[in-house]
Design a protein around this motif. Structure first.
Motif, PDB file in Angstrom:
ATOM      1  N   GLN A 166       1.009  -1.202   0.423  1.00 31.82           N
ATOM      2  CA  GLN A 166       0.243  -0.079  -0.174  1.00 31.82           C
ATOM      3  C   GLN A 166       1.313   0.957  -0.278  1.00 31.82           C
ATOM      4  O   GLN A 166       1.923   1.239   0.602  1.00 31.82           O
ATOM      5  N   ILE A 167       0.587   2.088  -0.626  1.00 25.82           N
ATOM      6  CA  ILE A 167       0.987   3.623  -0.006  1.00 25.82           C
ATOM      7  C   ILE A 167       0.095   4.632   0.375  1.00 25.82           C
ATOM      8  O   ILE A 167      -0.720   4.627   0.032  1.00 25.82           O
ATOM      9  N   PHE A 168       0.551   4.445   1.337  1.00 27.38           N
ATOM     10  CA  PHE A 168      -0.283   5.720   1.962  1.00 27.38           C
ATOM     11  C   PHE A 168      -0.038   7.360   2.420  1.00 27.38           C
ATOM     12  O   PHE A 168       1.336   7.344   2.204  1.00 27.38           O
ATOM     13  N   PHE A 169      -0.246   8.120   2.068  1.00 26.24           N
ATOM     14  CA  PHE A 169      -0.512   9.762   2.337  1.00 26.24           C
ATOM     15  C   PHE A 169      -1.075  10.494   3.866  1.00 26.24           C
ATOM     16  O   PHE A 169      -1.408   9.698   3.962  1.00 26.24           O
ATOM     17  N   VAL A 170      -0.096  10.856   3.925  1.00 24.34           N
ATOM     18  CA  VAL A 170      -0.205  11.385   5.136  1.00 24.34           C
ATOM     19  C   VAL A 170       0.072  13.206   5.684  1.00 24.34           C
ATOM     20  O   VAL A 170       0.740  13.917   4.347  1.00 24.34           O
TER      21      VAL A 170
END
Length: 501
Positions: free
Chosen positions: A397-401
């Motif tokens: 997964q690619i998470f964006f904060v």
């Protein structure tokens, strides 16, 4: 391969080689005692039972009830191997040092191969490194000995516990869950290292708690130091020390049992890793560290930029050693901070062939690694990464904060106030949440720290007004980098999963 049957698999592999009349087997390992034990067990499966001779340059060839005289010299010892006509196993320890320096030894090995290839007599060589002259590659089989499995480590743990003075008290305080965590923490160590780690961790204890897991993990630090480029990180925050980011936390909690025995038996696929991108100071690195504490496994830090600064030798070789070490101490979390610093599109163009080869090696390893090395990578400028890294299959997964919302700011304030011994219920958190609007997590922490210093300087307790004043002295990134943050959020809208709900 099922971990519980790894030892049986090793014995089966070696038995196949013997029945195939392989004359020379080169075992890559430094566990001489373990290999001797395995070969003794292997010989017991044959009828008649082959005798096991062990050679080293100081004692020559020796078996349990027999010593061959004048066999300390490697050439004399190999002559004895060729002369012996009964079925036997010969284990040579330390001969790789002679193979490095004496080219005639390669010729002698070739003679041994020709003499043994039609017999059920096998010459085993054990060495921690591979030293095989080119002319011998076709005449021998190279076997990389897997590290001890769960059952072998459990056996060592039981032996160490029973030999410890307060063994009864230790056994009473050892829950099945803690025992499984201790065994999991020791995976990747040799049997000698496992025993040493358990003995060291148990010294001075009359009961066991979760802190013993960290003591065992520290033993792995010795292996990691040898890689030259990896660093064992001992500061591993828990999920409770991270404010907000509930989507990412939920993703991790659903994978809590992937390393458990039940998870293995059900064939639950192991996660490969995550890529965390977004605004600076919003917890990317903190989350990467939390993966290790959540699973109770070592956290290794790989500095990709350091590959090219000349301090660790050739970049390709340094990366290979680092990745091999990560697999050796698995299960582990490999934290790669600012991954774009090492494998960006621009760096490949600027560095030419070296960067391209490093990038290709890293991608291949990501795809083919066998051990559980969870990659926790962070990126500040994700657009610099080649598309091959971002495609599905590299990361789970690619998470964006992004900047924390009001509820997350409230949570972050509570965490940092508690760290300084301040009861959050005594402070107007709702007001402070509004004051810190547009702040990232690092800026909120700085505001609390600044307020604590001011209160300490004046010799009084912290008040919410101190935090308001400290926050007023900070110009947040949401102002200084407003356009850049907007660009990041637009990029992530359809390309990444929000880490926050």
């Amino acid at each position: 391969m099922n971990e519980m049957s790894k030892k049986q698999q090793i014995l089966q592999d070696l038995r196949k080689l013997i029945l195939s009349r392989v004359s020379i087997v080169y075992i890559v390992s430094d566990e001489e005692d373990r290999v001797e034990t395995l070969l003794k067990e292997l010989s017991a499966t044959f009828q008649p039972r082959p005798k096991l001779f062990v050679w080293n340059p100081f004692q020559g060839l020796r078996a349990e009830e027999e010593t061959i005289e004048n066999s300390k010299d490697p050439f004399e010892a190999l002559d004895q191997v060729m002369r012996r006509m009964d079925q036997s196993f010969f284990l040579f320890e330390g001969i790789h040092s002679f193979m490095k320096t004496d080219p005639l030894l390669a010729r002698k090995m070739k003679d041994v191969h020709r003499a043994l290839r039609n017999r059920y007599t096998t010459l085993f060589i054990i060495a921690p490194i591979l030293v095989v002259p080119e002319e011998l590659f076709r005449d021998m089989v190279i076997y990389e000995l897997p590290m001890p499995d769960v059952s072998e480590i459990e056996r060592i743990l039981n032996q160490v516990l029973s030999s410890s003075p307060p063994s009864l008290k230790l056994a009473e305080s050892l829950s099945p869950e803690l025992k499984e965590r201790m065994i999991k923490a020791a995976l990747g160590l040799s049997l000698d290292q496992v025993a040493r780690a358990f003995r060291s961790a148990l010294t001075g204890r009359s009961s066991l708690d979760s802190s013993i897991v960290d003591a065992i993990i520290e033993e792995k630090g010795q292996l990691i130091k040898k890689s030259g480029i990896l660093k064992l990180v001992t500061d591993r925050p828990t999920l409770d020390e991270i404010g907000g980011l509930e989507n990412l936390k939920d993703w991790l909690r659903k994978r809590a049992g992937v390393l458990s025995q039940n998870g293995r038996l059900q064939g639950i696929p192991l996660p490969k890793g995550v890529l965390i991108t977004g605004v600076s100071g919003c917890g990317k690195s903190l989350c990467a560290k939390a993966f290790a504490s959540f699973w109770g496994i070592p956290l290794l830090h790989l500095d990709m930029a350091r590959l090219y600064d000349g301090t660790v030798g050739e970049p390709e070789k340094a990366l290979q050693i680092a990745l091999q070490t990560a697999e050796t101490v698995a299960p582990s979390v490999l934290w790669i901070d600012e991954i774009e610093a090492g494998i960006s599109i621009q760096s490949q163009k600027a560095g030419g062939g070296t960067q391209s080869r490093v990038f290709a090696s890293f991608l291949t390893w990501m795809q083919e690694k066998k051990a559980f090395v969870f990659i926790a990578a962070t990126a500040n400028v994700i657009e610099l990464l080649p598309p091959e890294v971002l495609r599905k299959g590299r990361f789970d997964q690619i998470f964006f904060v992004t900047l924390p919302n009001p509820q997350e700011r409230k949570s972050i304030l509570s965490i940092h106030l508690k760290k300084h011994g301040v009861d959050p219920s005594k402070v107007n958190l709702n007001m402070l949440t509004k004051v810190t609007e547009g702040f990232n997590g690092a800026e909120i922490e700085q505001a609390v720290n600044g307020a604590m210093i001011e209160a300490f300087h004046e010799g009084r307790a912290l008040t919410e007004q101190d935090i308001v004043i400290a926050a007023g002295n900070i110009v947040p990134l949401s102002i200084t980098m407003k356009e850049e943050i907007g660009r990041m959020e637009r990029w992530a809208y359809h390309r990444a999963i929000p880490a926050s709900k």
